[in-house]
Scaffold this motif. Structure first.
Motif, mmCIF file in Angstrom:
data_model
loop_
_atom_site.group_PDB
_atom_site.id
_atom_site.type_symbol
_atom_site.label_atom_id
_atom_site.label_comp_id
_atom_site.label_asym_id
_atom_site.label_seq_id
_atom_site.Cartn_x
_atom_site.Cartn_y
_atom_site.Cartn_z
ATOM 1 N N ASN A 269 1.301 -0.952 0.313
ATOM 2 C CA ASN A 269 -0.114 -0.142 -0.174
ATOM 3 C C ASN A 269 0.510 1.653 0.090
ATOM 4 O OD1 ASN A 269 -2.885 -1.244 0.465
ATOM 5 N ND2 ASN A 269 -2.309 -1.316 2.433
ATOM 6 N N LYS A 274 -3.540 3.904 -2.849
ATOM 7 C CA LYS A 274 -4.325 5.052 -3.478
ATOM 8 C C LYS A 274 -3.618 6.880 -3.425
ATOM 9 C CE LYS A 274 -8.719 2.798 -4.293
ATOM 10 N NZ LYS A 274 -10.199 3.297 -3.896
ATOM 11 N N ASN A 275 -3.139 6.512 -1.783
ATOM 12 C CA ASN A 275 -3.247 7.905 -0.664
ATOM 13 C C ASN A 275 -1.561 7.587 -0.906
ATOM 14 O OD1 ASN A 275 -5.694 8.015 -1.084
ATOM 15 N ND2 ASN A 275 -5.845 7.384 1.036
#
Length: 311
Positions: A269, A274-275
């Motif tokens: 992640n 996404k972030n």
């Protein structure tokens, strides 16, 4: 002094020719595998070490930050929470998987069931399925409204009020454990059954004459004799508990609120979320994971019994 009639020059040339042929054979036999190892294993690992010293999102210009990523990593609470979840998986999944697999393999190997071949295929089925299929299947089982688990509990009068097992921080991680065990047991049943076939039947016959029960035969004869296979299996399962994150990524993506986050999913992640697109920090976490797996392997080698039992 050379013996009469022996052509030493010819024999020397033949010897050199054989050496050249041997070297050519070794080059073509080992060369492709070694080249693949350099390109797809060693080079990416060296590159990861370099990336871990950068602040880089994979697109814009990188910035050398030295050990800042490592310093921040040791202050990151999410890293230690993820490591704690990995430790839970490392302790529970290998132990339960091995004991269940050994027990079922012993039953299938020694009880003489007519359906043993069918049971082997049935237990091995989860290993044939793709990890995505397994994850989606169990997500449906744990579903609050339509899930099979809640429906099964209702048969016994246990009302769950459409409880979603993967959506609660108290149960999400523990709900992952049965999936990990179920998806691994079949393979190790086959491995342990093949190992048990090498145990002489006379040992079991002697134990039966001495009045040994099935459990005594399992723990006193079978498990000690297949201990090398169990040790290697434990090593694979422990390393898999640290490396594997695909199941968690698909089922919960580390949620809810990080309650199922593991080192592998957190690293993924950080790099591709996404972030976040922090390749440098993700590489630093990857190096930390590498060190952990090396230490885990050393601990297993240190404390696992290596006594060879002859029979």
């Amino acid at each position: 002094m050379a013996q009469p009639g022996v052509n030493t020059a010819g024999s020397g040339g033949l010897l050199r020719k054989n050496k050249v042929q041997k070297r050519i054979f070794i080059f073509f036999a080992i060369g492709p595998s070694f080249l693949g190892y350099l390109l797809f294993t060693l080079y990416p690992n060296i590159l990861s070490v370099y990336y871990s010293l950068l602040e880089w999102n994979g697109i814009s210009a990188s910035k050398f930050v030295g050990l800042d990523n490592y310093i921040y990593m040791f202050k990151d609470n999410f890293v230690w929470t993820s490591l704690y979840h990995n430790l839970i998986l490392m302790i529970t999944v290998p132990i339960l998987t091995i004991y269940i697999s050994v027990f079922l393999a012993y039953l299938l190997n020694n009880k003489g069931y007519l359906e043993s071949a069918f049971y082997k295929v049935l237990f091995f089925l989860p290993n044939v399925l793709a990890i995505v299929v397994v994850a989606l299947l169990w997500r449906f089982i744990y579903d609050g409204e339509y899930g099979m688990l809640n429906a099964f509990l209702k048969l016994f009068g246990i009302e769950t009020n459409n409880f979603y097992w993967l959506g609660d921080t108290r149960t999400a991680l523990w709900a992952i454990l049965p999936v990990s065990i179920w998806s691994g047991v079949g393979l190790y049943i086959i491995i342990f059954m093949n190992a048990m076939k090498g145990i002489p039947a006379s040992l079991y016959e002697s134990a039966i004459l001495d009045g040994a029960t099935h459990m005594q035969r399992l723990f006193k004869i079978t498990m000690p004799l297949i201990n090398p296979v169990i040790r290697v299996s434990a090593l694979f399962l422990v390393l898999g508990a640290f490396k594997g994150f695909e199941l968690i990524l698909i089922m919960t993506n580390g949620g809810p609120s990080g309650s199922t986050e593991v080192i592998g999913s957190y690293m993924f992640n950080m790099a591709f979320g996404k972030n976040s697109h922090n390749y440098g920090y993700a590489s630093a976490i990857g190096m930390f994971l590498f060190v952990i797996m090396v230490v885990a392997k050393m601990i297993i080698d240190k404390f696992s019994k290596r006594d060879e039992i002859e029979f």
